[in-house]
Write a protein that holds these residues in place. Structure first.
Motif, PDB file in Angstrom:
ATOM      1  N   THR A  80       3.119   2.412   8.141  1.00 35.21           N
ATOM      2  CA  THR A  80       3.489   1.061   7.626  1.00 35.21           C
ATOM      3  C   THR A  80       3.698   1.312   6.009  1.00 35.21           C
ATOM      4  O   THR A  80       3.920   2.555   5.821  1.00 35.21           O
ATOM      5  CB  THR A  80       1.949   0.535   7.610  1.00 35.21           C
ATOM      6  OG1 THR A  80       1.009   1.148   7.054  1.00 35.21           O
ATOM      7  CG2 THR A  80       1.480   0.068   9.035  1.00 35.21           C
ATOM      8  N   TYR A  81       3.918   0.463   5.500  1.00 27.98           N
ATOM      9  CA  TYR A  81       4.399   0.646   4.047  1.00 27.98           C
ATOM     10  C   TYR A  81       3.446  -0.291   2.959  1.00 27.98           C
ATOM     11  O   TYR A  81       3.148  -1.336   3.301  1.00 27.98           O
ATOM     12  CB  TYR A  81       5.851   0.425   3.889  1.00 27.98           C
ATOM     13  CG  TYR A  81       6.982   1.203   4.782  1.00 27.98           C
ATOM     14  CD1 TYR A  81       7.326   2.336   3.899  1.00 27.98           C
ATOM     15  CD2 TYR A  81       6.994   0.909   6.096  1.00 27.98           C
ATOM     16  CE1 TYR A  81       7.958   3.244   4.596  1.00 27.98           C
ATOM     17  CE2 TYR A  81       7.813   1.831   6.676  1.00 27.98           C
ATOM     18  CZ  TYR A  81       8.245   2.875   6.059  1.00 27.98           C
ATOM     19  OH  TYR A  81       8.969   3.709   6.665  1.00 27.98           O
ATOM     20  N   ASP A  82       2.839   0.356   2.004  1.00 31.47           N
ATOM     21  CA  ASP A  82       2.160  -0.339   1.029  1.00 31.47           C
ATOM     22  C   ASP A  82       3.241  -1.531   0.200  1.00 31.47           C
ATOM     23  O   ASP A  82       4.289  -1.015  -0.142  1.00 31.47           O
ATOM     24  CB  ASP A  82       1.576   0.627   0.150  1.00 31.47           C
ATOM     25  CG  ASP A  82       0.825  -0.228  -1.007  1.00 31.47           C
ATOM     26  OD1 ASP A  82       1.441  -0.473  -2.206  1.00 31.47           O
ATOM     27  OD2 ASP A  82      -0.361  -0.599  -0.725  1.00 31.47           O
ATOM     28  N   TRP A  85       4.073  -0.941  -3.470  1.00 35.79           N
ATOM     29  CA  TRP A  85       4.793   0.258  -3.825  1.00 35.79           C
ATOM     30  C   TRP A  85       6.308   0.005  -3.378  1.00 35.79           C
ATOM     31  O   TRP A  85       7.340   0.429  -4.016  1.00 35.79           O
ATOM     32  CB  TRP A  85       4.106   1.632  -3.297  1.00 35.79           C
ATOM     33  CG  TRP A  85       3.072   2.136  -4.054  1.00 35.79           C
ATOM     34  CD1 TRP A  85       1.796   2.163  -3.760  1.00 35.79           C
ATOM     35  CD2 TRP A  85       3.446   2.911  -5.266  1.00 35.79           C
ATOM     36  NE1 TRP A  85       1.156   2.797  -4.854  1.00 35.79           N
ATOM     37  CE2 TRP A  85       2.011   3.318  -5.739  1.00 35.79           C
ATOM     38  CE3 TRP A  85       4.372   2.926  -6.545  1.00 35.79           C
ATOM     39  CZ2 TRP A  85       1.793   3.845  -7.363  1.00 35.79           C
ATOM     40  CZ3 TRP A  85       4.132   3.661  -7.523  1.00 35.79           C
ATOM     41  CH2 TRP A  85       2.842   4.032  -8.156  1.00 35.79           C
ATOM     42  N   SER A 134       6.381   7.054  -1.440  1.00 39.33           N
ATOM     43  CA  SER A 134       4.962   6.735  -1.873  1.00 39.33           C
ATOM     44  C   SER A 134       4.336   5.629  -1.082  1.00 39.33           C
ATOM     45  O   SER A 134       3.067   5.467  -1.218  1.00 39.33           O
ATOM     46  CB  SER A 134       4.534   6.790  -3.487  1.00 39.33           C
ATOM     47  OG  SER A 134       5.024   5.674  -4.229  1.00 39.33           O
ATOM     48  N   ARG A 137       2.654   4.855   4.573  1.00 37.08           N
ATOM     49  CA  ARG A 137       1.267   4.808   5.036  1.00 37.08           C
ATOM     50  C   ARG A 137       1.162   5.128   6.418  1.00 37.08           C
ATOM     51  O   ARG A 137       1.728   4.638   7.271  1.00 37.08           O
ATOM     52  CB  ARG A 137       0.435   3.632   4.951  1.00 37.08           C
ATOM     53  CG  ARG A 137       0.341   3.104   3.426  1.00 37.08           C
ATOM     54  CD  ARG A 137      -0.396   4.025   2.473  1.00 37.08           C
ATOM     55  NE  ARG A 137      -0.609   3.578   1.269  1.00 37.08           N
ATOM     56  CZ  ARG A 137       0.114   4.093   0.347  1.00 37.08           C
ATOM     57  NH1 ARG A 137       1.117   5.007   0.514  1.00 37.08           N
ATOM     58  NH2 ARG A 137      -0.053   3.433  -1.059  1.00 37.08           N
ATOM     59  N   ASN A 139      -0.835   8.508   9.402  1.00 32.28           N
ATOM     60  CA  ASN A 139      -1.930   9.368   9.754  1.00 32.28           C
ATOM     61  C   ASN A 139      -1.234  10.765   9.509  1.00 32.28           C
ATOM     62  O   ASN A 139      -1.320  11.626  10.759  1.00 32.28           O
ATOM     63  CB  ASN A 139      -2.693   9.074  10.811  1.00 32.28           C
ATOM     64  CG  ASN A 139      -4.003  10.038  11.236  1.00 32.28           C
ATOM     65  OD1 ASN A 139      -4.557  10.345  10.218  1.00 32.28           O
ATOM     66  ND2 ASN A 139      -4.439  10.132  12.366  1.00 32.28           N
TER      67      ASN A 139
END
Length: 153
Positions: A80-82, A85, A134, A137, A139
């Motif tokens: 996933t992506y924040d 950011w 950055s 996201r 694991n």
């Protein structure tokens, strides 16, 4: 870890990049061809609007190509992506690319001015890339080789 890519999504990212570049360059061309009209304020306002539109088209095109390209990557783990950011990476790209368009479009375009604009745009794209990475996201641990990061700039 096996990595595959969706060719259709990669093709879409290329089409979006071409479209963003085309629109931006057409706007920048109009910007460069604006002469001094009888109403200096109207001309100045038009220059600013064309500069902003050119920066927006190119910045969004570059950013979207990279982000859509990242969506083409298929990993065996969830990614996933924040949001903050991700949006920051888009803003960085638009602003720095806009600065490059500004440098290239005002005054006589000399090789030195063109090189400076190109370096600004390239640095903006590299910064956008690492800010965008950055946002990732997953694991897993993402690491970079300092030598390769330097070479990418």
């Amino acid at each position: 870890m096996p990595v595959t890519y969706d060719p259709a999504i990669i093709a879409l990212s290329v089409v979006i990049a071409i479209q963003g570049g085309y629109v931006s360059l057409m706007l920048a061309r109009r910007l460069a061809s604006l002469g001094l009209g009888p109403d200096g304020w109207a001309t100045a306002g038009r220059r600013k609007a064309l500069l902003a539109a050119s920066a927006l088209a190119l910045g969004i095109g570059i950013w979207a190509m990279h982000f859509i390209g990242m969506l083409a990557v298929k990993l065996p783990i969830a990614v996933t992506y924040d949001l903050l950011w991700t949006l920051t990476s888009a803003l960085v790209c638009i602003l720095v690319v806009g600065l490059g368009v500004f440098v290239a479009s005002f005054g006589q375009l000399t090789p030195k001015r063109l090189a400076g604009a190109g370096l600004l745009m390239g640095a903006g794209i590299a910064i956008m890339h690492y800010v965008g990475m950055s946002a990732l996201r997953a694991n897993c641990i993402v690491s970079y080789s300092p030598d390769l990061v330097a070479a990418s700039f």
